[in-house]
Structures are given as structure tokens and as C-alpha cells.
Design a protein around this motif. Structure first.
Motif, PDB file in Angstrom:
ATOM      1  N   THR A 194       0.815  -1.228   0.000  1.00  0.00           N
ATOM      2  CA  THR A 194       0.000   0.000   0.000  1.00  0.00           C
ATOM      3  C   THR A 194       0.845   1.273   0.000  1.00  0.00           C
ATOM      4  OG1 THR A 194      -0.180   0.000   2.417  1.00  0.00           O
ATOM      5  CG2 THR A 194      -1.914  -1.165   1.195  1.00  0.00           C
ATOM      6  N   THR A 195       2.159   1.133  -0.098  1.00  0.00           N
ATOM      7  CA  THR A 195       3.031   2.320  -0.163  1.00  0.00           C
ATOM      8  C   THR A 195       4.166   2.057  -1.168  1.00  0.00           C
ATOM      9  OG1 THR A 195       4.625   1.581   1.522  1.00  0.00           O
ATOM     10  CG2 THR A 195       2.689   2.768   2.328  1.00  0.00           C
ATOM     11  N   GLY A 196       4.831   3.126  -1.560  1.00  0.00           N
ATOM     12  CA  GLY A 196       6.104   3.040  -2.296  1.00  0.00           C
ATOM     13  C   GLY A 196       6.131   2.049  -3.450  1.00  0.00           C
ATOM     14  N   LEU A 197       7.165   1.219  -3.465  1.00  0.00           N
ATOM     15  CA  LEU A 197       7.355   0.278  -4.574  1.00  0.00           C
ATOM     16  C   LEU A 197       6.224  -0.742  -4.630  1.00  0.00           C
ATOM     17  CD1 LEU A 197      11.221  -0.386  -4.295  1.00  0.00           C
ATOM     18  CD2 LEU A 197       9.999   1.325  -5.645  1.00  0.00           C
ATOM     19  N   GLY A 198       5.768  -1.185  -3.450  1.00  0.00           N
ATOM     20  CA  GLY A 198       4.674  -2.161  -3.411  1.00  0.00           C
ATOM     21  C   GLY A 198       3.426  -1.608  -4.086  1.00  0.00           C
ATOM     22  N   LEU A 199       3.089  -0.369  -3.767  1.00  0.00           N
ATOM     23  CA  LEU A 199       1.889   0.250  -4.357  1.00  0.00           C
ATOM     24  C   LEU A 199       2.053   0.413  -5.870  1.00  0.00           C
ATOM     25  CD1 LEU A 199      -0.905   1.511  -3.806  1.00  0.00           C
ATOM     26  CD2 LEU A 199       0.241   3.714  -3.555  1.00  0.00           C
TER      27      LEU A 199
ATOM     28  N   ALA B  82       7.776  -6.239   1.305  1.00  0.00           N
ATOM     29  CA  ALA B  82       7.857  -5.537   2.601  1.00  0.00           C
ATOM     30  C   ALA B  82       9.305  -5.483   3.079  1.00  0.00           C
ATOM     31  CB  ALA B  82       6.987  -6.248   3.639  1.00  0.00           C
ATOM     32  N   GLY B  83       9.709  -4.324   3.582  1.00  0.00           N
ATOM     33  CA  GLY B  83      11.086  -4.203   4.080  1.00  0.00           C
ATOM     34  C   GLY B  83      11.234  -2.960   4.937  1.00  0.00           C
ATOM     35  N   ILE B  84      12.175  -3.016   5.861  1.00  0.00           N
ATOM     36  CA  ILE B  84      12.440  -1.866   6.740  1.00  0.00           C
ATOM     37  C   ILE B  84      13.939  -1.647   6.886  1.00  0.00           C
ATOM     38  CG2 ILE B  84      10.274  -2.036   8.057  1.00  0.00           C
ATOM     39  CD1 ILE B  84      11.840  -3.524  10.256  1.00  0.00           C
TER      40      ILE B  84
ATOM     41  N   GLY C 279      18.049   0.583  -6.733  1.00  0.00           N
ATOM     42  CA  GLY C 279      19.106   1.449  -6.196  1.00  0.00           C
ATOM     43  C   GLY C 279      18.457   2.490  -5.295  1.00  0.00           C
ATOM     44  N   ALA C 280      18.475   3.756  -5.696  1.00  0.00           N
ATOM     45  CA  ALA C 280      17.863   4.819  -4.890  1.00  0.00           C
ATOM     46  C   ALA C 280      16.574   5.263  -5.568  1.00  0.00           C
ATOM     47  CB  ALA C 280      18.816   6.001  -4.776  1.00  0.00           C
ATOM     48  N   ILE C 281      15.460   4.922  -4.954  1.00  0.00           N
ATOM     49  CA  ILE C 281      14.153   5.205  -5.554  1.00  0.00           C
ATOM     50  C   ILE C 281      13.360   6.106  -4.608  1.00  0.00           C
ATOM     51  CG2 ILE C 281      12.133   4.184  -6.673  1.00  0.00           C
ATOM     52  CD1 ILE C 281      14.644   2.937  -7.831  1.00  0.00           C
ATOM     53  N   ASP C 282      12.600   7.009  -5.199  1.00  0.00           N
ATOM     54  CA  ASP C 282      11.840   7.993  -4.429  1.00  0.00           C
ATOM     55  C   ASP C 282      10.593   7.350  -3.810  1.00  0.00           C
ATOM     56  OD1 ASP C 282      11.359  10.490  -3.494  1.00  0.00           O
ATOM     57  OD2 ASP C 282      11.455  11.452  -5.469  1.00  0.00           O
ATOM     58  N   THR C 283      10.713   6.878  -2.586  1.00  0.00           N
ATOM     59  CA  THR C 283       9.577   6.244  -1.883  1.00  0.00           C
ATOM     60  C   THR C 283       9.618   6.691  -0.417  1.00  0.00           C
ATOM     61  OG1 THR C 283      10.779   4.322  -1.072  1.00  0.00           O
ATOM     62  CG2 THR C 283       9.873   4.148  -3.306  1.00  0.00           C
ATOM     63  N   PRO C 284       8.582   6.319   0.358  1.00  0.00           N
ATOM     64  CA  PRO C 284       8.557   6.724   1.771  1.00  0.00           C
ATOM     65  C   PRO C 284       9.801   6.288   2.572  1.00  0.00           C
ATOM     66  CG  PRO C 284       6.394   5.947   1.116  1.00  0.00           C
ATOM     67  CD  PRO C 284       7.298   5.700  -0.054  1.00  0.00           C
TER      68      PRO C 284
ATOM     69  N   ASN D  67      11.363 -11.373  -5.169  1.00  0.00           N
ATOM     70  CA  ASN D  67      11.819 -10.831  -3.883  1.00  0.00           C
ATOM     71  C   ASN D  67      12.417  -9.447  -4.084  1.00  0.00           C
ATOM     72  OD1 ASN D  67      11.075 -13.192  -2.557  1.00  0.00           O
ATOM     73  ND2 ASN D  67      13.013 -14.190  -3.078  1.00  0.00           N
ATOM     74  N   MET D  68      12.007  -8.504  -3.230  1.00  0.00           N
ATOM     75  CA  MET D  68      12.538  -7.146  -3.348  1.00  0.00           C
ATOM     76  C   MET D  68      13.815  -7.071  -2.524  1.00  0.00           C
ATOM     77  SD  MET D  68      11.907  -4.549  -5.106  1.00  0.00           S
ATOM     78  CE  MET D  68      10.196  -4.829  -5.563  1.00  0.00           C
ATOM     79  N   SER D  69      14.912  -7.243  -3.220  1.00  0.00           N
ATOM     80  CA  SER D  69      16.205  -7.148  -2.549  1.00  0.00           C
ATOM     81  C   SER D  69      16.669  -5.695  -2.639  1.00  0.00           C
ATOM     82  CB  SER D  69      17.184  -8.134  -3.191  1.00  0.00           C
ATOM     83  OG  SER D  69      18.406  -8.108  -2.514  1.00  0.00           O
ATOM     84  N   SER D  70      17.913  -5.477  -2.981  1.00  0.00           N
ATOM     85  CA  SER D  70      18.455  -4.105  -3.007  1.00  0.00           C
ATOM     86  C   SER D  70      19.846  -4.163  -3.631  1.00  0.00           C
ATOM     87  CB  SER D  70      18.563  -3.608  -1.559  1.00  0.00           C
ATOM     88  OG  SER D  70      19.418  -2.492  -1.485  1.00  0.00           O
TER      89      SER D  70
HETATM   90  P1  NAI Z   1       8.191   1.746   1.952  1.00  0.00           P
HETATM   91  O1  NAI Z   1       8.607   2.066   3.339  1.00  0.00           O
HETATM   92  O2  NAI Z   1       7.150   2.579   1.316  1.00  0.00           O
HETATM   93  O3  NAI Z   1       7.691   0.235   1.842  1.00  0.00           O
HETATM   94  C1  NAI Z   1       7.889  -0.766   2.791  1.00  0.00           C
HETATM   95  C2  NAI Z   1       6.541  -1.399   3.069  1.00  0.00           C
HETATM   96  O4  NAI Z   1       6.718  -2.563   3.883  1.00  0.00           O
HETATM   97  C3  NAI Z   1       5.594  -0.453   3.837  1.00  0.00           C
HETATM   98  O5  NAI Z   1       4.317  -0.486   3.231  1.00  0.00           O
HETATM   99  C4  NAI Z   1       5.538  -1.075   5.218  1.00  0.00           C
HETATM  100  O6  NAI Z   1       4.318  -0.841   5.908  1.00  0.00           O
HETATM  101  C5  NAI Z   1       5.693  -2.547   4.851  1.00  0.00           C
HETATM  102  N1  NAI Z   1       6.049  -3.374   6.000  1.00  0.00           N
HETATM  103  C6  NAI Z   1       7.008  -3.136   6.940  1.00  0.00           C
HETATM  104  N2  NAI Z   1       6.984  -4.106   7.876  1.00  0.00           N
HETATM  105  C7  NAI Z   1       6.002  -4.974   7.506  1.00  0.00           C
HETATM  106  C8  NAI Z   1       5.495  -6.166   8.071  1.00  0.00           C
HETATM  107  N3  NAI Z   1       5.976  -6.669   9.213  1.00  0.00           N
HETATM  108  N4  NAI Z   1       4.478  -6.800   7.439  1.00  0.00           N
HETATM  109  C9  NAI Z   1       3.947  -6.293   6.285  1.00  0.00           C
HETATM  110  N5  NAI Z   1       4.399  -5.165   5.703  1.00  0.00           N
HETATM  111  C10 NAI Z   1       5.411  -4.520   6.315  1.00  0.00           C
HETATM  112  O7  NAI Z   1       9.524   1.769   1.102  1.00  0.00           O
HETATM  113  P2  NAI Z   1       9.853   1.119  -0.319  1.00  0.00           P
HETATM  114  O8  NAI Z   1      11.000   1.842  -0.861  1.00  0.00           O
HETATM  115  O9  NAI Z   1       8.652   1.014  -1.153  1.00  0.00           O
HETATM  116  O10 NAI Z   1      10.372  -0.333   0.094  1.00  0.00           O
HETATM  117  C11 NAI Z   1       9.907  -1.529  -0.498  1.00  0.00           C
HETATM  118  C12 NAI Z   1      11.047  -2.532  -0.571  1.00  0.00           C
HETATM  119  O11 NAI Z   1      12.030  -2.052  -1.482  1.00  0.00           O
HETATM  120  C13 NAI Z   1      11.766  -2.803   0.739  1.00  0.00           C
HETATM  121  O12 NAI Z   1      12.025  -4.189   0.855  1.00  0.00           O
HETATM  122  C14 NAI Z   1      13.067  -2.032   0.586  1.00  0.00           C
HETATM  123  O13 NAI Z   1      14.117  -2.593   1.344  1.00  0.00           O
HETATM  124  C15 NAI Z   1      13.304  -2.198  -0.913  1.00  0.00           C
HETATM  125  N6  NAI Z   1      14.220  -1.224  -1.483  1.00  0.00           N
HETATM  126  C16 NAI Z   1      13.864   0.096  -1.620  1.00  0.00           C
HETATM  127  C17 NAI Z   1      14.763   0.997  -2.168  1.00  0.00           C
HETATM  128  C18 NAI Z   1      14.438   2.427  -2.360  1.00  0.00           C
HETATM  129  O14 NAI Z   1      15.339   3.201  -2.718  1.00  0.00           O
HETATM  130  N7  NAI Z   1      13.219   2.875  -2.152  1.00  0.00           N
HETATM  131  C19 NAI Z   1      16.099   0.573  -2.598  1.00  0.00           C
HETATM  132  C20 NAI Z   1      16.361  -0.828  -2.421  1.00  0.00           C
HETATM  133  C21 NAI Z   1      15.447  -1.680  -1.889  1.00  0.00           C
END
Ligand code: NAI
Length: 261
Positions: free
Chosen positions: A16-21, A93-95, A189-194, A142-145
Motif C-alpha cells: 500500500t506504499t512506495g514500490l509495493g503500491l 515488505a522491508g524496513i 538502487g535509490a528510488i523515491d519512496t517513503p 523478492n525485493m532485494s536491493s
Molecule cells: P516503503 O517504506 O514505502 O515500503 C515498505 C513497506 O513494507 C511499507 O508499506 C511497510 O508498511 C511494509 N512493511 C514493513 N513491515 C512490515 C510487516 N511486518 N508486514 C507487512 N508489511 C510490512 O519503502 P519502499 O521503498 O517502497 O520499500 C519496499 C522494498 O524495497 C523494501 O524491501 C526495501 O528494502 C526495498 N528497497 C527500496 C529501495 C528504495 O530506494 N526505495 C532501494 C532498495 C530496496
């Protein structure tokens, strides 16, 4: 667009946020049924609301903590019960939260490993069980990095979880290849997300990160959802155990870019 995706069902964790959305939106556009997972209290942003309104019959938003066996199993059951099967599972999902390693509290280490690595295992296991039950070939993403490869001081837990994602993906890909089940990693890499909101709100930090991207641009979430659509589709039918970097060249040792070194 990938016509073979139409009518297929996907689960996207952290959807529901960022890359997942972005992936949820792209899969819905492709005509897929999607279960978008979230944890805790649901924040309905304008972007999410627009998808809920436009795709009321093909989008389900479902609460499941990826670190809970019961909740992940319920998530899988929701997809198969409501949409009659499962074809694609995205462990997104990732933190992250930085600490110098000597000062990192053990529970902060465990939280990151729990969500990023254990959550990926639980999601993968649920997907494999659902695929096998229906003799479905299925695809896991799998969303690695980039940090499965690039060391990242003060993020030792995060880098460890993403490094583990690489070999986990490769191992499961090998184990299930003869059943036609594919397992791949996306490495943004570096993506504009929360996850980067605070850092990128500071123009100096944003410029610093941008200067580490050889293509000179912070990525948009759609760059990653394009990769997720491709990997889920038949166009990627011969691709398994791969890591697809979506990083503008960030992993290519940018400090050497102009012949330095
Ligand atoms: P984001 O913070 O918007 O997304 C992470 C999502 O995971 C959030 O919706 C959060 O609520 C959810 N989440 C956290 N703990 C959870 C749990 N226990 N159960 C279910 N959901 C949970 O940030 P973003 O960027 O969209 O991250 C998505 C993935 O992409 C992550 O795995 C992150 O490590 C990876 N990633 C992101 C990069 C970036 O530059 N944005 C770069 C490399 C990897």
C-alpha cells in the motif's frame, strides 16, 4: 503490457506504499487480481483510494504482518479463496534503520532480519505451497536491493538481510526449477519512496545520493514496477534465480566513472 498476465492473481506484501503500491497499480493495469498486503493501521492515500475505486472487483487490501506465520497463511488463503488461485507472489515488505554496528540494539537487528529475511521466507513458503497445491508454475519476486552487493555502513542488518535474499532466491530457484516455478530478485538502487522520504527531503542529502547514480537520476517507483511486471510475465519464462538491478548503474563503482582510480 504483458497480455498473459490478464486474469492472473498476485499477492504483494507491503503493497500500500512506495514500490509495493507501484507494483500493485501496474499489475491491476495489466488486468490481474491483486491482494495488497499492509501491516498495522491502513493509511488510505489518494493513490491507493484511486486504485480501490477503479479496480473495486480486482483489488483486495488485506492486513498481514509478514513476520507472522498465521497472518501470511491467511494472506495466501485470501488470494486463493477470493480469486480462485495464485500465480505471483512479491515479497516486497522491508524496513531499515541505521545504527553504528557497535551501538546497534539486538532488537533492532532482529526487527530488520525478521521483516526483510524471515518475512521473505514465510511469503515464499506460502506461495510455493499454493503453487504446488494447484500444480501451478507460478513466479516469486523478492525485493532485494543494491545492498545485496554493495556494503552499507550503519546498515549491517539491512545489508545482511538483502545479501541473504540473493542466496535464498538462488537456492529456492534451483530447488523448484524443474516444476517450472521461477524465483527472482529485484535490486533497486535509490528510488523515491517513503523509505527515503526524510533523506530526500533534505536537498543536500538528495544531491549526495543522486551523485552516486551514474545515470544521474533518483529512480521513480514505476522503474521498479516495470521490472516486476516483466519478471511475472511469460516474457521472463526462462529467467529464474536472477537478480535484476534497477539502479541507474549504482552498483558499478561510480567513483571510477570518469576514469579515476
Ligand atoms: P516503503 O517504506 O514505502 O515500503 C515498505 C513497506 O513494507 C511499507 O508499506 C511497510 O508498511 C511494509 N512493511 C514493513 N513491515 C512490515 C510487516 N511486518 N508486514 C507487512 N508489511 C510490512 O519503502 P519502499 O521503498 O517502497 O520499500 C519496499 C522494498 O524495497 C523494501 O524491501 C526495501 O528494502 C526495498 N528497497 C527500496 C529501495 C528504495 O530506494 N526505495 C532501494 C532498495 C530496496
Amino acid at each position: 503490457m504483458y497480455p498473459d498476465l490478464k486474469g492472473k492473481t498476485a499477492v504483494v506484501t507491503g503493497g500500500t506504499t512506495g514500490l509495493g503500491l507501484a507494483i500493485v497499480g501496474r499489475y491491476l493495469e495489466e488486468g490481474m487480481n491483486v491482494v495488497a498486503d499492509y501491516v498495522g493501521e491502513l493509511k488510505v492515500t489518494d493513490d491507493l483510494k484511486a486504485l480501490q475505486d477503479k479496480y473495486e472487483n480486482t483489488l483486495i487490501v488485506f492486513q498481514a504482518d509478514v513476520t507472522s506465520e498465521e497472518e501470511i497463511d491467511a494472506l495466501s488463503k485470501e488470494a486463493t479463496d477470493k480469486f480462485g488461485g495464485l500465480d505471483v507472489w512479491v515479497n516486497n515488505a522491508g524496513i531499515e534503520k541505521p545504527f553504528p554496528t557497535a551501538e546497534m540494539p539486538y532488537d533492532e537487528w532482529q526487527k530488520v532480519i525478521n521483516v526483510n529475511l524471515n518475512g521473505t521466507f514465510l511469503g515464499t513458503r506460502a506461495a510455493l505451497r499454493a503453487f504446488e497445491k494447484n500444480f501451478n508454475k507460478g513466479s516469486i519476486i523478492n525485493m532485494s536491493s543494491v545492498h545485496q552487493q554493495i556494503p552499507w555502513p550503519t546498515f549491517a542488518h539491512y545489508a545482511a538481510s538483502k545479501g541473504a535474499s540473493k542466496l535464498f532466491t538462488e537456492t529456492v530457484a534451483l530447488e523448484y526449477a524443474e516444476k517450472g516455478i521461477r524465483v527472482n530478485n529485484i535490486c533497486p538502487g535509490a528510488i523515491d519512496t517513503p523509505i527515503n522520504a526524510e533523506k530526500f527531503a533534505d536537498p543536500i542529502q538528495r544531491m549526495q545520493t543522486q551523485s552516486m547514480v551514474p545515470m544521474g537520476e533518483i529512480g521513480e517507483p514505476s522503474y521498479v514496477s516495470d521490472a516486476a511486471a516483466f519478471l511475472a510475465s511469460e516474457q521472463a519464462h526462462y529467467i529464474t534465480g536472477s537478480s535484476l538491478f534497477v539502479d541507474g548503474g549504482m552498483k558499478l563503482y561510480p567513483s571510477f566513472q570518469h576514469g579515476a582510480g
